[in-house]
Write a protein that holds these residues in place. Sequence first.
Motif, PDB file in Angstrom:
ATOM      1  N   ASN A 180      33.058 -29.199  35.028  1.00 36.16           N
ATOM      2  CA  ASN A 180      32.596 -30.412  35.346  1.00 36.16           C
ATOM      3  C   ASN A 180      31.123 -30.544  36.358  1.00 36.16           C
ATOM      4  OD1 ASN A 180      32.981 -31.925  33.290  1.00 36.16           O
ATOM      5  ND2 ASN A 180      34.918 -32.905  34.518  1.00 36.16           N
ATOM      6  N   HIS A 181      32.099 -28.952  37.217  1.00 34.40           N
ATOM      7  CA  HIS A 181      31.499 -28.706  38.525  1.00 34.40           C
ATOM      8  C   HIS A 181      31.171 -27.150  38.468  1.00 34.40           C
ATOM      9  CE1 HIS A 181      33.345 -32.952  38.984  1.00 34.40           C
ATOM     10  NE2 HIS A 181      31.729 -33.143  39.757  1.00 34.40           N
ATOM     11  N   ALA A 182      30.042 -27.050  39.003  1.00 32.63           N
ATOM     12  CA  ALA A 182      30.263 -25.386  39.295  1.00 32.63           C
ATOM     13  C   ALA A 182      30.957 -24.325  40.150  1.00 32.63           C
ATOM     14  CB  ALA A 182      28.995 -25.146  40.103  1.00 32.63           C
ATOM     15  N   GLU A 183      31.548 -25.550  41.182  1.00 37.24           N
ATOM     16  CA  GLU A 183      33.071 -25.011  41.984  1.00 37.24           C
ATOM     17  C   GLU A 183      34.177 -24.189  41.025  1.00 37.24           C
ATOM     18  OE1 GLU A 183      30.466 -27.692  44.470  1.00 37.24           O
ATOM     19  OE2 GLU A 183      31.538 -28.107  42.226  1.00 37.24           O
ATOM     20  N   THR A 184      34.147 -25.162  40.163  1.00 39.22           N
ATOM     21  CA  THR A 184      35.457 -25.128  39.248  1.00 39.22           C
ATOM     22  C   THR A 184      35.340 -23.735  38.936  1.00 39.22           C
ATOM     23  OG1 THR A 184      36.167 -27.138  38.996  1.00 39.22           O
ATOM     24  CG2 THR A 184      36.801 -25.827  37.232  1.00 39.22           C
ATOM     25  N   ASN A 185      33.732 -22.994  38.000  1.00 34.38           N
ATOM     26  CA  ASN A 185      33.893 -22.132  37.192  1.00 34.38           C
ATOM     27  C   ASN A 185      33.766 -20.739  38.410  1.00 34.38           C
ATOM     28  OD1 ASN A 185      33.203 -23.226  35.195  1.00 34.38           O
ATOM     29  ND2 ASN A 185      31.491 -24.041  35.144  1.00 34.38           N
ATOM     30  N   ILE A 186      33.677 -21.012  39.533  1.00 32.03           N
ATOM     31  CA  ILE A 186      33.257 -19.926  40.555  1.00 32.03           C
ATOM     32  C   ILE A 186      34.655 -20.143  40.918  1.00 32.03           C
ATOM     33  CG2 ILE A 186      33.061 -19.479  42.369  1.00 32.03           C
ATOM     34  CD1 ILE A 186      30.407 -20.624  43.066  1.00 32.03           C
ATOM     35  N   HIS A 187      35.942 -20.794  40.930  1.00 35.00           N
ATOM     36  CA  HIS A 187      37.242 -21.025  41.714  1.00 35.00           C
ATOM     37  C   HIS A 187      37.804 -19.876  40.092  1.00 35.00           C
ATOM     38  CE1 HIS A 187      41.140 -22.888  41.551  1.00 35.00           C
ATOM     39  NE2 HIS A 187      41.193 -22.343  42.586  1.00 35.00           N
ATOM     40  N   ALA A 188      37.371 -20.044  39.395  1.00 31.19           N
ATOM     41  CA  ALA A 188      38.120 -20.062  37.824  1.00 31.19           C
ATOM     42  C   ALA A 188      37.527 -18.166  37.959  1.00 31.19           C
ATOM     43  CB  ALA A 188      37.513 -20.093  36.637  1.00 31.19           C
ATOM     44  N   LEU A 189      36.358 -18.026  38.007  1.00 33.01           N
ATOM     45  CA  LEU A 189      36.074 -16.530  37.800  1.00 33.01           C
ATOM     46  C   LEU A 189      36.278 -15.703  39.020  1.00 33.01           C
ATOM     47  CD1 LEU A 189      33.923 -14.177  37.642  1.00 33.01           C
ATOM     48  CD2 LEU A 189      32.650 -14.796  39.033  1.00 33.01           C
ATOM     49  N   ARG A 190      36.137 -15.910  40.545  1.00 32.14           N
ATOM     50  CA  ARG A 190      37.161 -14.751  41.521  1.00 32.14           C
ATOM     51  C   ARG A 190      38.826 -15.192  41.374  1.00 32.14           C
ATOM     52  NH1 ARG A 190      34.999 -17.928  47.083  1.00 32.14           N
ATOM     53  NH2 ARG A 190      36.890 -16.572  47.890  1.00 32.14           N
ATOM     54  N   ASP A 191      39.121 -16.043  40.520  1.00 34.80           N
ATOM     55  CA  ASP A 191      41.146 -15.753  40.060  1.00 34.80           C
ATOM     56  C   ASP A 191      40.825 -14.809  39.376  1.00 34.80           C
ATOM     57  OD1 ASP A 191      43.857 -17.349  40.270  1.00 34.80           O
ATOM     58  OD2 ASP A 191      43.071 -16.347  38.432  1.00 34.80           O
ATOM     59  N   ILE A 192      40.393 -15.059  38.349  1.00 38.03           N
ATOM     60  CA  ILE A 192      40.235 -13.569  36.853  1.00 38.03           C
ATOM     61  C   ILE A 192      40.148 -12.310  38.105  1.00 38.03           C
ATOM     62  CG2 ILE A 192      39.365 -13.218  35.159  1.00 38.03           C
ATOM     63  CD1 ILE A 192      39.002 -16.302  34.443  1.00 38.03           C
ATOM     64  N   LEU A 193      38.853 -12.319  39.097  1.00 40.61           N
ATOM     65  CA  LEU A 193      38.676 -10.653  39.202  1.00 40.61           C
ATOM     66  C   LEU A 193      39.242 -10.371  40.643  1.00 40.61           C
ATOM     67  CD1 LEU A 193      34.981 -11.720  40.242  1.00 40.61           C
ATOM     68  CD2 LEU A 193      35.994 -10.359  37.958  1.00 40.61           C
ATOM     69  N   LYS A 194      40.350 -11.574  40.898  1.00 39.96           N
ATOM     70  CA  LYS A 194      40.807 -10.714  42.103  1.00 39.96           C
ATOM     71  C   LYS A 194      42.541 -10.471  40.833  1.00 39.96           C
ATOM     72  CE  LYS A 194      44.976 -12.447  44.819  1.00 39.96           C
ATOM     73  NZ  LYS A 194      45.310 -14.163  45.559  1.00 39.96           N
ATOM     74  N   HIS A 195      43.288 -10.854  39.907  1.00 39.68           N
ATOM     75  CA  HIS A 195      44.073 -10.661  38.926  1.00 39.68           C
ATOM     76  C   HIS A 195      43.555  -9.116  38.000  1.00 39.68           C
ATOM     77  CE1 HIS A 195      45.682 -14.452  40.486  1.00 39.68           C
ATOM     78  NE2 HIS A 195      47.076 -13.319  40.029  1.00 39.68           N
ATOM     79  N   LEU A 196      42.358  -8.873  37.799  1.00 38.87           N
ATOM     80  CA  LEU A 196      41.807  -7.905  37.156  1.00 38.87           C
ATOM     81  C   LEU A 196      41.495  -6.605  37.649  1.00 38.87           C
ATOM     82  CD1 LEU A 196      40.443  -9.574  33.849  1.00 38.87           C
ATOM     83  CD2 LEU A 196      42.550  -9.148  34.128  1.00 38.87           C
ATOM     84  N   SER A 197      41.804  -6.785  39.425  1.00 38.92           N
ATOM     85  CA  SER A 197      41.091  -5.731  40.114  1.00 38.92           C
ATOM     86  C   SER A 197      41.418  -3.921  39.742  1.00 38.92           C
ATOM     87  CB  SER A 197      41.405  -5.912  41.271  1.00 38.92           C
ATOM     88  OG  SER A 197      41.274  -4.622  41.748  1.00 38.92           O
ATOM     89  N   GLY A 198      40.723  -3.798  39.541  1.00 38.18           N
ATOM     90  CA  GLY A 198      40.375  -2.100  39.054  1.00 38.18           C
ATOM     91  C   GLY A 198      40.387  -2.316  38.022  1.00 38.18           C
ATOM     92  N   LEU A 199      40.690  -2.892  36.515  1.00 34.91           N
ATOM     93  CA  LEU A 199      40.549  -3.269  35.216  1.00 34.91           C
ATOM     94  C   LEU A 199      39.222  -3.209  34.906  1.00 34.91           C
ATOM     95  CD1 LEU A 199      44.090  -4.723  34.640  1.00 34.91           C
ATOM     96  CD2 LEU A 199      42.972  -2.364  34.353  1.00 34.91           C
ATOM     97  N   VAL A 200      38.240  -4.149  35.317  1.00 36.04           N
ATOM     98  CA  VAL A 200      36.722  -4.287  35.065  1.00 36.04           C
ATOM     99  C   VAL A 200      36.073  -4.398  36.428  1.00 36.04           C
ATOM    100  CG1 VAL A 200      37.850  -6.170  33.347  1.00 36.04           C
ATOM    101  CG2 VAL A 200      37.346  -6.541  35.342  1.00 36.04           C
ATOM    102  N   VAL A 201      34.938  -4.370  36.323  1.00 38.04           N
ATOM    103  CA  VAL A 201      33.770  -4.240  37.173  1.00 38.04           C
ATOM    104  C   VAL A 201      32.602  -5.877  36.374  1.00 38.04           C
ATOM    105  CG1 VAL A 201      33.621  -2.394  38.202  1.00 38.04           C
ATOM    106  CG2 VAL A 201      32.660  -2.729  36.010  1.00 38.04           C
TER     107      VAL A 201
END
Length: 419
Positions: A180-201
């Motif tokens: 519903n809100h752009a901030e929710t998508n950004i929050h989710a993306l940052r969480d995922i990138l943090k936990h996939l550090s070293g596995l994706v770029v």
Amino acid sequence: MTTPLRPWGRRQLLRGGAAIAAIGALGLWRGGDGRSDRAQATTPDPDRDSIPFFGPHQPGIITPDVASALVVALDVTARDRPELDRLLRTLTGRIEYLMAGGTLPPLDRRYPPSGSGILGDRFPADQLTVTVAVGASLFDDRYGLAAAKPKHLTEMPNFPNDRLDPQLCHGDLLLQFCANHAETNIHALRDILKHLSGLVVLRWQITGFQQPDSDPHPHRTTVRNLMGFKDGSANLDPKDQRLMDQLVWVNQASGEPAWAVGGTYQVVRVIRMFVEFWDRTPLDEQEEIFGRSRASGAPLGHRREEDVPNYGRDPQGNTIPLDAHIRLANPRTPETASSRILRKGFHYAREIDKAGQLDMGLVFMAFQQDVKRGFEAVQTRLNGEPLEEYIKPIGGGYFFALPGVRDRGGYLGEGLLKA
């Protein structure tokens, strides 16, 4: 905003990996499946807007449209198949956790917090869906997956009107965030990138927006594109299970690898619209190009948006031109019925180009059982249409949206890795 990014350097990767290792050593980030935070989070409020995660198909495909989207392509940097397995397990756990909403678990203040905090310590589900798809490049020789590749999965080719930017195309993985809100998508993306550090770029990303069906403007029933015309009037009904099984979901009779059953081909097209040029075009010409009334959305010669044009009664194109967009995209013949696709579209608006023109348009997504029978058949009919003078596809790619996770304990891509 679309942002091509470069991979991290070795120093940044090592620094990020060291911080993550320190957290793991303290027992603050447990397990390799990304689910540890969920166990500590507040039990989701049933009144919150959450979309079910488990099922034969991923959410975000036939889920009702929402206001905001974020489409992100990733390149996988996992060193081997076990690391790819860890990537997919972790990604699944994070998506399940984020879609449910909850409270960030407290961690030792000497280490990074458990979340970005942009939504506060308690974050809502906000009708978030995260849909994961794989690109053809994931099936190269890195992980031994070549024999399991979906049979129609290739890199998206250049069509005659395309001007594709290599930095805005393809990718090993595609994440489609909708909320519903752009901030929710950004929050989710940052969480995922943090936990996939070293596995994706990150490879590329683009944000999208629209007026959701749940909150329409007065006197409007269908979302309009940035050219002012109603978009998706003849789209497939995602509530029609028979139609979805026939045209969208891969099944056992599709001739695909067994693991792919329940998935679907996803086409992404970033289509720039030359809106200043369009705004100077006479209305009658605009309507002939689309084949619809701009005000009502009705096919030319009809009164309602839902009216179905009978092209057999207009063989010369006197009412709806033979090269009108709606007539080419869906000729409504028995021979072309199998090429219908499930469309999902969002507007995008970036900055201005070097010529001082607005850079905006459509993030077009389509789901289908067979990309050649579906999108490519439609696109071939559209090649050379009058609308091409006002649009230019600049990016995107072909992907395969993975089957859903049926039960707790499973993970996205499990069937692929075990094939």
